[in-house]
Design a protein around this motif. Sequence first.
Motif, PDB file in Angstrom:
ATOM      1  N   LEU B  33     -67.324 -33.493 -15.680  1.00 29.94           N
ATOM      2  CA  LEU B  33     -66.321 -32.416 -15.602  1.00 29.94           C
ATOM      3  C   LEU B  33     -65.239 -32.579 -16.670  1.00 29.94           C
ATOM      4  O   LEU B  33     -64.562 -31.626 -17.015  1.00 29.94           O
ATOM      5  CB  LEU B  33     -65.661 -32.426 -14.224  1.00 29.94           C
ATOM      6  CG  LEU B  33     -66.479 -31.849 -13.076  1.00 29.94           C
ATOM      7  CD1 LEU B  33     -65.715 -32.024 -11.768  1.00 29.94           C
ATOM      8  CD2 LEU B  33     -66.771 -30.378 -13.322  1.00 29.94           C
ATOM      9  N   LEU B  34     -65.105 -33.808 -17.121  1.00 29.24           N
ATOM     10  CA  LEU B  34     -63.996 -34.109 -18.027  1.00 29.24           C
ATOM     11  C   LEU B  34     -63.913 -33.176 -19.239  1.00 29.24           C
ATOM     12  O   LEU B  34     -62.852 -32.617 -19.511  1.00 29.24           O
ATOM     13  CB  LEU B  34     -64.070 -35.575 -18.460  1.00 29.24           C
ATOM     14  CG  LEU B  34     -62.979 -35.986 -19.450  1.00 29.24           C
ATOM     15  CD1 LEU B  34     -61.604 -35.866 -18.811  1.00 29.24           C
ATOM     16  CD2 LEU B  34     -63.209 -37.386 -19.967  1.00 29.24           C
ATOM     17  N   ALA B  37     -62.467 -29.979 -18.263  1.00 28.60           N
ATOM     18  CA  ALA B  37     -61.037 -30.070 -17.958  1.00 28.60           C
ATOM     19  C   ALA B  37     -60.224 -30.091 -19.244  1.00 28.60           C
ATOM     20  O   ALA B  37     -59.153 -29.503 -19.331  1.00 28.60           O
ATOM     21  CB  ALA B  37     -60.767 -31.328 -17.140  1.00 28.60           C
ATOM     22  N   LEU B  38     -60.779 -30.766 -20.258  1.00 26.58           N
ATOM     23  CA  LEU B  38     -60.041 -30.841 -21.523  1.00 26.58           C
ATOM     24  C   LEU B  38     -60.035 -29.502 -22.253  1.00 26.58           C
ATOM     25  O   LEU B  38     -59.066 -29.143 -22.905  1.00 26.58           O
ATOM     26  CB  LEU B  38     -60.671 -31.925 -22.419  1.00 26.58           C
ATOM     27  CG  LEU B  38     -60.415 -33.360 -21.971  1.00 26.58           C
ATOM     28  CD1 LEU B  38     -61.201 -34.324 -22.840  1.00 26.58           C
ATOM     29  CD2 LEU B  38     -58.926 -33.686 -22.048  1.00 26.58           C
ATOM     30  N   PRO B  41     -57.500 -25.831 -20.689  1.00 29.57           N
ATOM     31  CA  PRO B  41     -56.217 -25.240 -21.122  1.00 29.57           C
ATOM     32  C   PRO B  41     -56.392 -24.303 -22.310  1.00 29.57           C
ATOM     33  O   PRO B  41     -55.828 -23.201 -22.325  1.00 29.57           O
ATOM     34  CB  PRO B  41     -55.391 -26.467 -21.520  1.00 29.57           C
ATOM     35  CG  PRO B  41     -56.000 -27.605 -20.802  1.00 29.57           C
ATOM     36  CD  PRO B  41     -57.456 -27.303 -20.667  1.00 29.57           C
TER      37      PRO B  41
END
Lengths: 443, 329
Positions: B33-34, B37-38, B41
């Motif tokens: 998921l990282l 997530a990065l 935004p």
Amino acid sequence: MKTTTRWAAALAATTLTAAGAAGCSGGAAGDSAGGRTITYWASNQGTSISQDEEVLGESIQRFTEETGIEVELEVIPWTDLYNRILTAISSGEGPDVLNIGNTWAVTLQSSGAFLPWEGEALEAIGGEDRFVASSWATGGAAGQAPTSVPLYGLAYSMYYNTAMFEAAGITEPPATWDEFLEAAETLTQDTDGDGQIDQWGVGLAGSSYTNNVHQAFIRGLQNGGSLYDEDGEPTFTDPGVVAGVNQWVQLMGSEGVVSPSNAELTSGTEMVEDFAQGNTAMFFDQAPSKTLAARGMEDYAAAPVPMMTADATGLEGTQSHVAGINVSVLESSDDQEAAIDFVAHLTSDEEQRFLNARFTALPVVTAAYDDPAFEGEETRLKQDILANHAQPMPLFPTEGQMETLVGTAIKDLFGRIAQGQTVTEDDVRAALEAAQSQMGAIS
Amino acid sequence: MTAHTAPPRAPGTGPAAGRPAPARPARRRRRSLLPYALVAPAGVMEVLVHIVPMLLGVWIAFLGLTQLNIARWVQAPFVGLRNFATGLDPSGPIGSQLYAALGRTALFTVIVVALSWSLGMLGAVLLTSRFKGRGVLRTLFLVPYALPSYVGTIAWAFMFNQRDGVINRILVDDLGVLDHRPFWLLGGNAFWVTVVVTAWQFWPFAFLMLLAALQNIPDSVYEAAAIDGASLWRQFTRITLPMVRPANAVLLLILSLWIFNQFNVPYVLFGPASPPEATLVSPLIYQQSFNNWNFGVGGAMSVLLLCVLLLASVLYVRLVLPQGRSVDD
């Protein structure tokens, strides 16, 4: 542990992005250290933005000392003000208090974004009877609570260079349009004999749509025309309006008393500058005295704008629109009470004396006229013009569009004349017709 | 606003890349998921800054949005295609202006892109060879691009002023080329002034892109061509142009889109209303929306502009870009 670090980094990145976004959005002024703060957008009335900031800063300081309310001031140039207001209305992110040109009052009122001055709000500023009646009438459409109150009173008059008049043997300022043209012709001269005209009879800001549309209004009425009929339908091609606009543009055209270079002047300030430098002998303006004083110009005087006949009265005796600046409170203000208090402060007798003296405008409250600053000849002349020879610009919701369309049509006519084209009365009619057809397309 | 423009790190390039994968699937899922997530935004900002306003603009074209309802624009009445009928009707007072402006803008784009590209290419070719002072010249050439657009354009507006501008002073007073002072910011001349100022502003970008592309061409290719007796012109047409073709294809697309949408230069030169002979599409849309308070018609014009540019871009990408990519590969 590595995973934790990366999640922390992701969180930090997200927070940074959010902070960046918040930084961009700006937003209205918040509370500073628990005190109340309002924002105020002022129009440019002084010789420069910094002079406005200085004058209004003094007034705001007195307000803050009295009430503890802080005011964040922003002075906005005229070229941007209308758009800034529009953006403020549509986004709901605007100032608490703002200045408007009084001719926009009805157009802006129709947006419903402005606080109506009735009930307690009206009481807070001392009721309408304190105000000069003609100025108060510009606050909104007839029969509705106004959404703006007058702040500075202005009126057009003719300014002329007394030394040039004397040198040309003209003893009296022209009272009729024919006399005006005759004087302008006499004053248009090649003073240094190089074959080029270097002193022009009249100066005007041909690229300023506001200056142009004011003259279309005034000259139109003098010639028995009107930009609107009684039902609020535009009538730009009314013969009187066409004749009036034609008189205005032919000053550069067939009369040849305005320098073609004036077609490029975008603001009244440049026109005043030309006059101060001795390039022009006469011009029509509302409050140039502060700029002329700042330039050390003394050889000038003010007279009424010439009319078709010297004794014209009623609509045909119009020399100016009821010009001026009004002040409004936005409905979206977080602190309407403080905003109303600030308007009450700006329109108080003392501040009216102070502000109008500094900006060489006319107070809009009757009590302020006892000050010696307003007993000069020019002030008396303007008062007389406002009382007997001024009409409000059309009080219809499409007035704002009319100003830009008619003003721009005249600007383009000046552009054609400056490039050497001949513009006839038929061309003037065609240009006004094109402007009106665009009004028709606006729903 | 800079935070979201930083490129997110590609998955697998982090410090943990290359390690043996942990046995627990849940942990792997969380780890996968990282990257999202990065990127999130930036994705959210992209939607907020680009997609939402664009869709809003399209929506406005179907609303009767005027000063009467601008304060409560969400409640503005839906008017269907009426704005398109008013704004795009070639025989109407507003539509006729639009089509004239579209044609004028197309001509404007062709001329400015050609000028900017030619100047950029000339500058890039000259500055690829080594000589003393090359660094200084490279910096100087980038000045128009580095200067805030408004500052540069205001300076041009002063220079083109009819009475006191330096252009007329040189042409009329100093050189005596002309015997009268022409108006540069009025009438037909205004179009050419817009061309000059826009090209001045954009050619450094073309220069920069082409310079980067030229530096990727190995010197050995030119040396081989020179040994074979190829003239400089032949080297330029047979080596330089084909080798920079991928960069060129992208450059021309970006330049054309930017220049077709040009707003800043005419707005600063002429104010809210350009002279009729020099009115481009973007300033016309602004004029309709903000001078005449006719946001619906402005919106309808914008939608047309969007469609025209989208169609042109898609055609261009399909016809021109794939060849570029194959060279790249």
